[in-house]
Design an enzyme around this catalytic site. Structure first.
Site, short mmCIF file in Angstrom:
data_model
loop_
_atom_site.label_atom_id
_atom_site.label_comp_id
_atom_site.label_asym_id
_atom_site.label_seq_id
_atom_site.Cartn_x
_atom_site.Cartn_y
_atom_site.Cartn_z
N ASP A 188 0.88 -1.18 0.00
CA ASP A 188 0.00 0.00 0.00
C ASP A 188 0.91 1.22 0.00
O ASP A 188 1.49 1.55 1.03
CB ASP A 188 -0.88 -0.05 1.25
CG ASP A 188 -1.66 1.23 1.49
OD1 ASP A 188 -1.81 2.04 0.56
OD2 ASP A 188 -2.10 1.43 2.64
N GLU A 222 -0.70 10.70 0.90
CA GLU A 222 -1.98 10.05 1.11
C GLU A 222 -2.11 9.49 2.51
O GLU A 222 -3.19 9.51 3.11
CB GLU A 222 -2.18 8.92 0.08
CG GLU A 222 -3.59 8.35 0.02
CD GLU A 222 -3.83 7.21 1.00
OE1 GLU A 222 -4.99 6.81 1.19
OE2 GLU A 222 -2.85 6.71 1.60
N GLU A 223 -1.02 8.96 3.05
CA GLU A 223 -1.09 8.29 4.35
C GLU A 223 -1.41 9.25 5.49
O GLU A 223 -1.79 8.82 6.58
CB GLU A 223 0.22 7.55 4.65
CG GLU A 223 0.49 6.35 3.73
CD GLU A 223 -0.52 5.22 3.91
OE1 GLU A 223 -1.43 5.33 4.75
OE2 GLU A 223 -0.38 4.20 3.20
N ASP A 243 -5.75 1.78 -5.01
CA ASP A 243 -5.24 1.60 -3.65
C ASP A 243 -5.53 0.18 -3.18
O ASP A 243 -5.99 -0.65 -3.95
CB ASP A 243 -5.86 2.65 -2.72
CG ASP A 243 -4.88 3.14 -1.66
OD1 ASP A 243 -4.10 2.31 -1.15
OD2 ASP A 243 -4.91 4.34 -1.34
#
Length: 374
Positions: A188, A222-223, A243
């Site tokens: 991921d 994004e995290e 994702d």
């Protein structure tokens, strides 16, 4: 016409991405690697100030442009405090449990150079603490970073140039099996990014002009929830996030085929764009399943929250033990890449999306008729 996905290229590029430490906030090198690959493929791109990538494969028309997005940043940690015992307290980057950090080998990235180390629970030795190693709490206040330098206190760490805020990159430990299973941290979303590059390669090999400009976006935060907030522009009318889908009890995701997200913790994805992707799976015989993710959000959320009036959807590859030591299957990555190719080549159905504001003419309809079986 169905283009073949080069799975050897996909896995080779995934290995290359995994080898580059890129916790959110420390993504320059992985951005450079992606740009080098785009140069090799002959794809035009531009960067935002902080390094989000906006690559484009030109089509017959500039609008309504499409976009697909993945993120190159990963989970990680930062030094929170230099401890009197010569170790470092940590704070996580992104949302992940310290349970999955315990025992991880890491690289500590400082202003003066990199160091190796290990994240350990505070009570790490059964020979010393007995049963307490099994009963201690599990959270970030109960782990510490043991750095492979001689340090007996915080001052010793400081002399090595180690400081609060330094980045901690977790070793990915990839293991790719001949039967298609891939184990690693940070799949991921580096697996999603590798699938995007494989889709780009297939599109270019097909030598077919796309209906509209199609953007491949690579976000860098994004995290921490802000990945797509600054990489879009007005011509893009639809955004498909690439994702991970969580394969776990109570979920419908799978490590095989494409898992299409119907909703995440922010709410439902766009009805029309999502159903277009489902139709493409059916037409191209791409195996798929649908799922809803209750404790999950992706780049589409930050795009909407930034004020973009765009249609959003989510396609995923099934991940077991997401945000831990993850496992996926190559079949899912290939299926996701096939769907991206099919989407990029499909005709535009909602031509009204060319305009940000318009009349009711050409506006979409959602079915309300009762089924004959009802």
């Amino acid at each position: 016409m169905h283009e073949t996905i080069d799975t050897e290229y996909l896995t080779d590029f995934l290995e290359a991405l995994l080898a580059i430490p890129s916790p959110t906030g420390y993504t320059d090198q992985v951005v450079r690697r992606c740009c080098t690959e785009l140069d090799e493929l002959g794809v035009d791109y531009e960067l935002t100030r902080r390094g989000a990538i906006r690559a484009v494969v030109r089509g017959e028309s500039r609008d309504p442009a499409r976009a697909m997005i993945g993120h190159v940043d990963t989970l990680g940690a930062q030094v929170r405090r230099l401890k009197p015992n010569g170790r470092a307290a940590l704070v996580p980057i992104g949302h992940w449990s310290s349970r999955f950090a315990e025992g991880a080998r890491v690289t500590l990235l400082t202003r003066s150079g990199a160091y190796r180390g290990t994240i350990l629970p505070l009570k790490a030795s059964g020979h010393t603490f007995g049963k307490e190693v099994d009963t201690q709490e599990t959270d970030w206040d109960h782990v510490e970073l043991r750095i492979d330098v001689e340090a007996n206190n915080g001052a010793d760490l400081a002399e090595h140039g180690i400081a609060i805020g330094d980045y901690v990159a977790i070793d990915p430990r990839p293991d790719m099996r001949d039967n298609g299973y891939i184990n690693a941290r940070h799949l991921d979303d580096k697996a999603g990014v590798a699938s995007m590059f494989a889709a780009i390669k297939a599109l270019l090999a097909g030598d077919v002009r796309l209906p509209v400009d199609t953007y491949f976006l690579f976000s860098i935060a994004e995290e921490v929830g802000v990945g797509a907030s600054a990489v879009l522009h007005g011509e893009i009318a639809s955004l498909v996030a690439i994702d991970n889908g969580t394969t776990a009890p109570g979920q419908n995701s799978s490590e095989k085929g494409v898992t299409i997200g119907m909703a995440d913790s922010v709410g439902p994805f766009d009805y029309h764009l999502t159903n277009k992707l489902i139709d493409l799976c059916i037409e191209d015989r791409i195996p798929f399943q649908r799922d809803i993710f209750r404790y999950y959000r992706c780049d589409s959320a930050s795009a909407i929250e930034a004020g973009n009036d765009i249609r959003t959807a989510l396609i995923t590859f099934g991940v077991d033990a997401s945000h831990g030591y993850e496992r996926i299957h190559l079949d899912a990555l290939e299926s996701v890449a096939r769907l991206m190719v099919a989407y990029a080549r499909s005709p535009v159905q909602i031509k009204r999306d060319r305009e940000e504001l318009s009349s009711l003419k050409g506006f979409t309809r959602q079915p309300t008729e009762l089924s004959e079986e009802a």
